[in-house]
Design an enzyme around this catalytic site. Sequence first.
Site, PDB file in Angstrom:
ATOM      1  CB  SER A   1      22.342  28.662  54.450  1.00 40.85           C
ATOM      2  OG  SER A   1      22.114  29.596  55.466  1.00 40.85           O
TER       3      SER A   1
ATOM      4  CD  GLU B   1      15.767  36.642  42.063  1.00 45.40           C
ATOM      5  OE1 GLU B   1      15.361  37.658  42.670  1.00 45.40           O
ATOM      6  OE2 GLU B   1      15.293  35.507  42.243  1.00 45.40           O
TER       7      GLU B   1
ATOM      8  CE  LYS C   1      19.528  27.172  57.474  1.00 47.07           C
ATOM      9  NZ  LYS C   1      19.323  28.614  57.591  1.00 47.07           N
TER      10      LYS C   1
END
Length: 493
Positions: free
Chosen positions: A321, A332, A346
Site C-alpha cells: 500500500s 521511478e 496493493k
Amino acid sequence: MKVVNRLEEEKNLENSSEQQTYIRMKKFKFIMLIFILVFSTAGITLGALSFGDEKAVNVGIPERKEFSKLYKAYDVLEGKYFQGIDNEILINGAIEGMVKSLDDPYSDYMSKEDNEKFQESISSSFEGIGAEIQEQKGNIVVVSPIKGSPAEKAGIMPNDKIITVDDKSIQGMSVSEAVLLIRGKKGTKVSLSIHRPGKKEEIKVTLIRDEIPINTVYSEMLKNGVAKISITSFSSHTDKDLASALDEMKDKGMKSLILDLRRNPGGLLDQAISISNLFVPNGNKLFQVAYRDGSIEEFVAKDGKKITVPTAVLIDGGSASAAEILAAAVSESANVPLIGEKSFGKGTVQTTEEFSDGSNIKYTMAKWLTPSGTWIHKKGIKPDIKVLLPDYANLPYIDPEIELKKSSMSNEVKAAKEMLKVLGYNPGKVDAYYNEETEKAVKEFQKAEKLKVTGILSGETTNELMTKLRDHLQKNDPQVKKAVEVLTKNKKK
C-alpha cells in the site's frame, strides 16, 4: 283580502322559515359527509399501503425495481420465519452480504457495535499480537507483522493464513470480525493455527498479547556513515518522527541512507506523499490515481526540504500500500535503487462512508498507479536488486510451552536443531529426532546464555533460542549488506 293576504304572507314566511331551516340542516350533513369521506379514503389508502402489494417505502421515492427481490426476501423472513427475527441484524446482514459479494478484501462493513469496538482498539496504541491482516477469498491473511510485536517475535510471516483463533475457525470472517477475536488485553494468551505457503502441516502458535507500540520510525547508525532508518507503518506522526530521525543521523555523520520499508503494511496516504516529497525532485510525479469515470489525478513533488545523500530502499513481501507508493515514487522519479524481494501488491485506494446509526462501510473508490502509469495490484514491485533472506529466516515458531527432550520426535525438534546449527552449536544430524548430541548442544547453549542447564528445550530456553536467532539475522542481514555495498560503490564514484 288583506286578511287572506296576511295569512298567506305568514304562511309563506313560515314556509320560508322551514325551508331555511331545512337548508341549514342539509349543509351540516354535507360537511360531515365530506369529513367522513376524507377519513374513509385515508383509511383505505393506509390499509392498501400496509397490506397491499405496493410497499409504503415507495411513497414519494422513485421505484427501484432491482430491489423487489430484496424486499420480498425481507418480507418472507419477517413474516414466515419459524421464530422472531431482529430486523436490525437482518438489514446489517444484507449490507454485509452486498459488500462481501464485491470479492474485494479491502471493502468491509461494520455494524455500530463492531465499529465502536474497532475504533477503541486502534486508538493511539492497542493491545494484541501486532499483525496487519486482510481477507483474501474467505481466508484471513497476514500482510505483515509489526516490528517488535508478539507476532514478529513468534515468527509470523507475510502471506501466512490464520486458520483458527483459540480453536475457532475464522474462515469466511471479515477482517473486522477476525481482529476482534485476535486482539485482547495485554498479558492474555491467544492460540493461532497458521498455514504457511509451501508447508504441508499447520503451524500452531501461542502468543501472549502485549501493548503494540505506536512508534513507526527506528534509526541506527551503521559503519562508514551509513544510516539505516526503518519505517514500520504510516501513522499521523510518521513524517515528523522521520524528520527527527534524519536530524539525529545527520548529527552522527550520515553520509548515505538505507530506508527500510520491509514488513511495512502501509497506512495513511498523506504520510506517504509527505515522505516521498523528501526524495523526489520538485515537479516530478509521485503517483497517480485513476477513478471509475476514467479520469486520472496526478500527484507531483513540491518544493521543500530534500534528502540529498545517496539512498537505497529495502522492500519485501510485507511492503504494501502506502509503502509501495513511496517505493515506486523514489524508484521511478528519483532513481533510488530498490533492494530485497518483490513487494505485496496493493494498488487500490479506500474511503469510508459513515451511517447515522454509527455503522460504516469501507470501500475501494479508485486505484493508484506508479509515476509511469503502472498498476502494481496483485503483482507487486520488483526490486532492482533481488536479495533473498537465508532459509533460517523462515523457520517455524516453537511453542515455549512444549517440552522437547531426549527421545522427542517432532517438526519442532528439527526446527530447534536448525536454529542451534545456525548459532554455531552441533545438534547432530538435522532431523526430527532429539538425540544425545541435541541434548549436549542445548546444554552448551543454556550454559552460554546463563540459563539453568537441563538439556531440555522449553520455556525460557526456547524463547532465548528464538531471540538469538533473530539477533543473528539482524547482524547478518544480506539485504542490508547489499544496500551498504551499493551505497559504498556510489560514494566511491
